[in-house]
Design a protein around this motif. Structure first.
Motif, PDB file in Angstrom:
ATOM      1  N   SER A 203     -78.869  83.144  78.159  1.00  0.00           N
ATOM      2  CA  SER A 203     -78.699  83.977  76.968  1.00  0.00           C
ATOM      3  C   SER A 203     -78.572  83.128  75.712  1.00  0.00           C
ATOM      4  N   ILE A 204     -77.756  82.079  75.767  1.00  0.00           N
ATOM      5  CA  ILE A 204     -77.635  81.226  74.580  1.00  0.00           C
ATOM      6  C   ILE A 204     -78.923  80.432  74.379  1.00  0.00           C
ATOM      7  N   ALA A 205     -79.621  80.079  75.456  1.00  0.00           N
ATOM      8  CA  ALA A 205     -80.914  79.398  75.314  1.00  0.00           C
ATOM      9  C   ALA A 205     -81.901  80.287  74.566  1.00  0.00           C
ATOM     10  N   GLU A 206     -81.955  81.554  74.927  1.00  0.00           N
ATOM     11  CA  GLU A 206     -82.875  82.478  74.256  1.00  0.00           C
ATOM     12  C   GLU A 206     -82.494  82.677  72.797  1.00  0.00           C
ATOM     13  N   ARG A 207     -81.215  82.828  72.505  1.00  0.00           N
ATOM     14  CA  ARG A 207     -80.778  83.066  71.124  1.00  0.00           C
ATOM     15  C   ARG A 207     -81.078  81.858  70.230  1.00  0.00           C
ATOM     16  N   LEU A 208     -80.943  80.654  70.776  1.00  0.00           N
ATOM     17  CA  LEU A 208     -81.268  79.454  69.989  1.00  0.00           C
ATOM     18  C   LEU A 208     -82.784  79.294  69.855  1.00  0.00           C
ATOM     19  N   ALA A 209     -83.519  79.521  70.929  1.00  0.00           N
ATOM     20  CA  ALA A 209     -84.977  79.394  70.861  1.00  0.00           C
ATOM     21  C   ALA A 209     -85.560  80.385  69.864  1.00  0.00           C
ATOM     22  N   ALA A 210     -84.967  81.563  69.754  1.00  0.00           N
ATOM     23  CA  ALA A 210     -85.436  82.552  68.788  1.00  0.00           C
ATOM     24  C   ALA A 210     -85.301  82.052  67.363  1.00  0.00           C
ATOM     25  N   ARG A 211     -84.436  81.067  67.159  1.00  0.00           N
ATOM     26  CA  ARG A 211     -84.232  80.485  65.836  1.00  0.00           C
ATOM     27  C   ARG A 211     -84.939  79.135  65.696  1.00  0.00           C
ATOM     28  N   GLY A 212     -85.841  78.843  66.618  1.00  0.00           N
ATOM     29  CA  GLY A 212     -86.655  77.647  66.501  1.00  0.00           C
ATOM     30  C   GLY A 212     -86.105  76.403  67.157  1.00  0.00           C
ATOM     31  N   TRP A 213     -85.019  76.523  67.917  1.00  0.00           N
ATOM     32  CA  TRP A 213     -84.424  75.348  68.555  1.00  0.00           C
ATOM     33  C   TRP A 213     -85.231  74.906  69.771  1.00  0.00           C
ATOM     34  N   SER A 337     -83.156  89.286  86.585  1.00  0.00           N
ATOM     35  CA  SER A 337     -84.345  89.624  85.797  1.00  0.00           C
ATOM     36  C   SER A 337     -84.102  89.380  84.314  1.00  0.00           C
ATOM     37  N   VAL A 338     -82.871  89.587  83.864  1.00  0.00           N
ATOM     38  CA  VAL A 338     -82.529  89.298  82.471  1.00  0.00           C
ATOM     39  C   VAL A 338     -82.635  87.795  82.223  1.00  0.00           C
ATOM     40  N   CYS A 339     -82.123  86.995  83.149  1.00  0.00           N
ATOM     41  CA  CYS A 339     -82.181  85.534  83.007  1.00  0.00           C
ATOM     42  C   CYS A 339     -83.627  85.045  82.937  1.00  0.00           C
ATOM     43  N   HIS A 340     -84.460  85.530  83.838  1.00  0.00           N
ATOM     44  CA  HIS A 340     -85.864  85.107  83.848  1.00  0.00           C
ATOM     45  C   HIS A 340     -86.576  85.547  82.572  1.00  0.00           C
ATOM     46  N   ALA A 341     -86.303  86.768  82.108  1.00  0.00           N
ATOM     47  CA  ALA A 341     -86.945  87.250  80.889  1.00  0.00           C
ATOM     48  C   ALA A 341     -86.484  86.453  79.668  1.00  0.00           C
ATOM     49  N   ASN A 342     -85.211  86.050  79.643  1.00  0.00           N
ATOM     50  CA  ASN A 342     -84.714  85.216  78.541  1.00  0.00           C
ATOM     51  C   ASN A 342     -85.562  83.958  78.379  1.00  0.00           C
ATOM     52  N   LEU A 343     -85.876  83.333  79.499  1.00  0.00           N
ATOM     53  CA  LEU A 343     -86.650  82.089  79.437  1.00  0.00           C
ATOM     54  C   LEU A 343     -88.127  82.360  79.176  1.00  0.00           C
ATOM     55  N   ALA A 344     -88.637  83.458  79.716  1.00  0.00           N
ATOM     56  CA  ALA A 344     -90.055  83.761  79.552  1.00  0.00           C
ATOM     57  C   ALA A 344     -90.414  84.113  78.116  1.00  0.00           C
ATOM     58  N   LEU A 345     -89.427  84.507  77.329  1.00  0.00           N
ATOM     59  CA  LEU A 345     -89.696  84.902  75.946  1.00  0.00           C
ATOM     60  C   LEU A 345     -90.079  83.704  75.078  1.00  0.00           C
TER      61      LEU A 345
END
Length: 578
Positions: A203-213, A337-345
């Motif tokens: 979840s934190i990986a997805e939130r940071l990646a959404a901001r370009g990290w 499935s939430v974990c996998h989707a977080n990374l797939a985004l």
């Protein structure tokens, strides 16, 4: 009468938000919503707009006023559809797929200002009922780039005293903060190493990646979501209390954030399994039933309502042992499935490294190094985030984080045609997913999983005495990570070696440079993971914190250090003389 162009021009919009990562605006009175709708429309139509827009507005009205202008009807309808039913505290409305966040702030204006943790780009003072304390609270939210616009000439002296250099521009005044508070926001390169790839870590990986990290995600197991995040299904719904305490408020914010996140994943075409079809929380006994009935009268039925046994029987399709709270937006999800989707985004921004057991963390000149058991470097990054439950204790043992774990069991039973909705109480049962209900979560004592399975079945039978279950149960056990106060840890980790002197407030506690945590989700992983991750991501990016300051402080990892210091001061104060 002010026109849309007048309002935008006074705030030098849209030029001020163009090319920015985010833009933050505060309006002291939401009024009929016209100003917000005009800003939304201008931002939406601007190809050079900021990546994110945060709009905060204080509000007293319970309902949204009529549409102020015909050309705003489409946006108005979308806002009306998402208008909150609970008029209390901060209520976040996600728009434009989460890129625009409107936060309505119900309550006493000064208290709401003091609850806000943000650095403003623009402030619109469109009310006369302000004191010196309001302007001081506004100053706390300012930087050298904060531009204030006001039509209230009576506040000129207060603005000047608070450090604003105002210019008279006819029927309004505007100016920047010439003496802003010291900027204490962390400054990091946008590269993080996250340890743990369960619900918290992804979840934190997805939130940071959404901001370009750029994110390096280290997982000790051969695949992600293999421990508590690997349960077949989990439930999430708000909690409630007579005094509307911190866990209740945090759970409301958390469930809203989780539902919005799941919708974004689904809208992106990713395979994520969840359902928002209601949950019934059964009272444990007659005394709790009376209390639950009382609390239900304080909240809107769109959030929760009380159902007696007969009404609950109709809702569930089975007669429960007692009546209970019906949460119409209660939901279930398959955590993996939430974990996998977080990374797939964000596959180009998140690099997953499985079978990488981090045995040691070392703070180096260029950030943090993660070492394996042989002392080899697994990854290096300026920011490290611990999201590996109680295993974090061995990586920074000097912090003495008050985390514990209990071995819990979940049991799968074949789908029951008579059970329509999920329910909770002394145990729980989820809506059927892929042919099975998930029930739980009895503690596994002396490693006896079979005995725990029987307790799960007995708890379900106690909730639904008339239920007839078939055979074919399957159980798994996993550790549930808990914190001492049953709240998550999300934020910067304390630097206890550099604490000198008395500590009275959290901001006085020094922090380890570049070290953060998202831990202790307990039994509420789906309720808390996303709001905690968003809070941490906002902290790392100097964006507005999505929850009130007292809620942020309640999940600050340094809160336990503060409590120890306060306890020590009290013991010294009341110690008998020698």
């Amino acid at each position: 009468m002010s026109t849309p162009h007048d309002f935008l021009a006074r705030h030098h919009l849209p030029s001020r938000w163009q090319g920015k990562d985010h833009f933050v605006m505060l309006q002291f009175n939401f009024a009929n919503g016209a100003s917000f709708l005009q800003v939304w429309q201008a931002w939406q139509q601007d190809p050079q707009r900021s990546q994110r827009l945060y709009y905060f507005a204080m509000i007293n009205e319970a309902d949204l006023a009529a549409c102020p202008q015909p050309e705003l009807a489409g946006l108005y309808a979308e806002l009306a559809n998402k208008w909150p039913t609970l008029k209390r505290g901060f209520q976040r409305i996600h728009l434009e797929n989460g890129a625009l966040i409107l936060t309505l702030m119900w309550g006493e204006p000064l208290a709401q200002l003091r609850s806000l943790n943000a650095t403003l780009d623009a402030a619109d003072i469109n009310t006369d009922e302000l004191s010196a304390a309001h302007y001081k609270a506004l100053w706390r939210l300012s930087s050298a780039n904060t531009r204030v616009v006001t039509s209230n000439s009576s506040g000129e002296a207060h603005l000047k005293s608070a450090g604003y250099a105002m210019e008279n521009l006819g029927d309004y005044q505007a100016g920047l903060c010439s003496r802003p508070p010291f900027d204490k926001a962390p400054k990091h390169s946008h590269h993080a190493m996250i340890i743990g790839a369960g619900l918290a870590g992804t979840s934190i990986a997805e939130r940071l990646a959404a901001r370009g990290w750029k994110v390096d995600l280290l997982e000790a197991q051969s695949e992600i979501a293999s421990k508590s995040s690997g349960n077949h299904a989990g439930l999430f719904h708000p909690s409630a209390s007579r005094d509307d305490n911190i866990p209740a408020r945090l759970s409301r914010a958390g469930c809203t954030e989780t539902q919005e996140h799941l919708a974004r994943l689904q809208n992106a075409g990713l395979e994520v399994f969840f359902g928002i079809n209601g949950i019934l929380q059964i009272a444990k006994d007659d005394a709790q039933a009376l209390l639950m009935q009382e609390i239900a009268t304080q909240l809107p039925p769109t959030l929760l309502s009380w159902l007696d046994q007969d009404a609950a029987s109709v809702q569930l399709g089975q007669r429960p042992s007692h009546g209970g709270w019906w949460f119409p937006k209660g939901a279930w999800a398959n955590p993996a499935s939430v974990c996998h989707a977080n990374l797939a985004l964000w596959p180009e921004r998140i690099q997953l490294h499985c079978n990488r057991h981090v045995a040691q963390l070392i703070q180096a000149d260029d950030g943090w190094q993660a070492l394996d058991p042989a002392g080899e470097v697994l990854a290096t990054a300026p920011v490290v985030i611990l999201a590996n439950a109680t295993e974090a204790l061995s990586l920074l043992p000097e912090l003495d984080l008050p985390l514990s774990k209990t071995l819990r069991s979940t049991t799968l039973i074949p789908e029951l045609a008579s059970t329509k909705h999920s329910l909770t109480g002394s145990g729980y049962i989820t809506t059927a997913f892929q042919g099975y209900h998930c029930i739980g979560a009895a503690e596994v004592k002396e490693m006896d999983l079979n005995a725990a399975t029987q307790r799960n079945l007995a708890e379900l039978q106690a909730l639904l005495p008339e239920l007839t279950m078939g055979k074919g149960q399957y159980s798994r056990a996993c550790y549930r990570p808990n914190s001492l106060d049953r709240l998550p840890l999300a934020g910067a980790l304390p630097d206890i070696k550099n604490i000198h002197g008395a500590i009275h407030q959290l901001h006085q506690i020094p922090r380890l440079n570049g070290a953060y945590a998202l831990l202790g989700l307990g039994s509420r992983g789906l309720s808390w993971a996303l709001i905690a991750a968003e809070t941490l991501a906002c902290q790392l990016n100097a964006e507005p914190i999505p929850i009130e300051i007292d809620l942020q402080q309640a999940i600050d990892p340094a809160r336990f250090i503060l409590r120890k210091h306060r306890q020590g001061l009290n013991e010294q104060r009341f110690a008998p003389p020698h």
